[in-house]
Design a protein around this motif. Sequence first.
Motif, mmCIF file in Angstrom:
data_model
loop_
_atom_site.group_PDB
_atom_site.id
_atom_site.type_symbol
_atom_site.label_atom_id
_atom_site.label_comp_id
_atom_site.label_asym_id
_atom_site.label_seq_id
_atom_site.Cartn_x
_atom_site.Cartn_y
_atom_site.Cartn_z
ATOM 1 N N VAL A 10 35.041 -30.127 -7.564
ATOM 2 C CA VAL A 10 33.745 -30.125 -7.677
ATOM 3 C C VAL A 10 33.008 -28.961 -6.837
ATOM 4 O O VAL A 10 33.286 -28.497 -5.766
ATOM 5 N N ASP A 11 31.952 -27.985 -7.546
ATOM 6 C CA ASP A 11 31.184 -27.024 -7.115
ATOM 7 C C ASP A 11 30.374 -27.749 -6.094
ATOM 8 O O ASP A 11 29.387 -28.811 -6.661
ATOM 9 N N VAL A 12 29.989 -27.450 -4.955
ATOM 10 C CA VAL A 12 29.135 -28.013 -4.058
ATOM 11 C C VAL A 12 28.020 -26.938 -3.644
ATOM 12 O O VAL A 12 27.642 -27.061 -2.467
ATOM 13 N N THR A 13 27.913 -26.081 -4.172
ATOM 14 C CA THR A 13 26.812 -25.092 -3.922
ATOM 15 C C THR A 13 25.443 -25.489 -4.394
ATOM 16 O O THR A 13 25.283 -26.706 -5.101
ATOM 17 N N GLY A 45 41.146 -38.359 -5.217
ATOM 18 C CA GLY A 45 40.888 -37.197 -4.204
ATOM 19 C C GLY A 45 39.702 -36.063 -4.520
ATOM 20 O O GLY A 45 39.281 -36.261 -5.614
ATOM 21 N N LEU A 46 39.374 -35.321 -3.563
ATOM 22 C CA LEU A 46 38.416 -34.727 -3.664
ATOM 23 C C LEU A 46 38.780 -32.995 -3.395
ATOM 24 O O LEU A 46 39.489 -32.692 -2.485
ATOM 25 N N SER A 47 38.435 -32.209 -4.211
ATOM 26 C CA SER A 47 38.376 -30.585 -3.904
ATOM 27 C C SER A 47 37.069 -30.232 -4.146
ATOM 28 O O SER A 47 36.758 -29.924 -5.387
ATOM 29 N N LEU A 48 36.236 -29.677 -2.974
ATOM 30 C CA LEU A 48 35.142 -29.366 -3.003
ATOM 31 C C LEU A 48 35.181 -27.748 -2.888
ATOM 32 O O LEU A 48 35.711 -27.310 -1.781
ATOM 33 N N TYR A 49 34.252 -27.123 -3.449
ATOM 34 C CA TYR A 49 34.264 -25.454 -3.469
ATOM 35 C C TYR A 49 33.004 -24.767 -3.526
ATOM 36 O O TYR A 49 31.992 -25.364 -4.129
ATOM 37 N N ARG A 50 32.949 -23.834 -2.708
ATOM 38 C CA ARG A 50 31.897 -23.033 -2.641
ATOM 39 C C ARG A 50 32.139 -21.620 -3.257
ATOM 40 O O ARG A 50 32.548 -21.237 -4.166
ATOM 41 N N ASP A 51 31.930 -20.655 -2.179
ATOM 42 C CA ASP A 51 32.160 -19.248 -2.485
ATOM 43 C C ASP A 51 32.998 -18.515 -1.129
ATOM 44 O O ASP A 51 32.965 -19.093 -0.129
ATOM 45 N N GLY A 98 43.120 -27.900 -4.047
ATOM 46 C CA GLY A 98 43.279 -29.116 -4.403
ATOM 47 C C GLY A 98 44.642 -29.716 -5.084
ATOM 48 O O GLY A 98 45.128 -30.628 -4.279
ATOM 49 N N ILE A 99 44.951 -29.092 -6.017
ATOM 50 C CA ILE A 99 46.110 -29.471 -6.401
ATOM 51 C C ILE A 99 47.451 -29.274 -5.580
ATOM 52 O O ILE A 99 48.481 -30.159 -5.555
ATOM 53 N N SER A 100 47.526 -28.154 -4.781
ATOM 54 C CA SER A 100 48.533 -27.988 -3.980
ATOM 55 C C SER A 100 48.573 -28.880 -2.664
ATOM 56 O O SER A 100 49.544 -28.976 -1.965
ATOM 57 N N THR A 101 47.379 -29.239 -2.161
ATOM 58 C CA THR A 101 47.443 -30.082 -0.929
ATOM 59 C C THR A 101 47.497 -31.564 -1.203
ATOM 60 O O THR A 101 47.922 -32.436 -0.325
#
Length: 238
Positions: A10-13, A45-51, A98-101
Amino acid sequence: MNKVDLLFIVDVTGSMGHFIQQAKQNMQSILENLSKEFSIDLQVGLSLYRDHPSQDNSFVTVVCDLMTIENIQNKISQITVDGGGDIPEAVLDGIIDGISTLSWRENSRRIAFLIGDAPPHGMLNDDCCLCGKTWGDAISEAQEKKIVIYSIVLSEDNDTKETFKTLANFTGGLLIDGKNAMNIILETLKSEFDNINLDTKVLEMLSKDFSIDDICKMLNIDREKISESKSRIAQFAI
């Protein structure tokens, strides 16, 4: 066969505030109801990304490993949106990290929802993301772990739609209209869980040496559905 590992990327910008609020309100009830209705052993699970800096100096990605529905809701409730800088975001980092972790379980069906409103660095004019990875790296990571990505775009931006569609299609997933994201997630998971229930029954019957014709009669389905089920069973046999 009833184990499902679900990853939200999920984009969390700042522009994602509306979706996050909706997720905080609805995610737990949706996942609880689905897991009860379909008798699915579900972890999320969650993978949160910004920039990347200098566009955003808070973080690039934050990953929460697979956990129960109750525990993931606590993580979702703590999400805040902020920053982002230029238009493209660290989408590829969100996928790859996210996938690798995550601690994917053996023989689980693995589904990821990529949710955002801006395209990735590394899929427009630049050859690779600021992290040095390409979209091919993201696809390879998903394919190696046998993860199907469904992409949900929460904007009308054509670059975002095209890039998210590419990331989904190369993993066997789809780009889904994001006008009502939570309902889309619900309907997509229902379809996947229906397939899992069917695949479990087909696998059990095949192990008991029932013929294809017998399985068709007992489950009241045609041979094409059996063929599709066998393909899924082979694909997700990890």
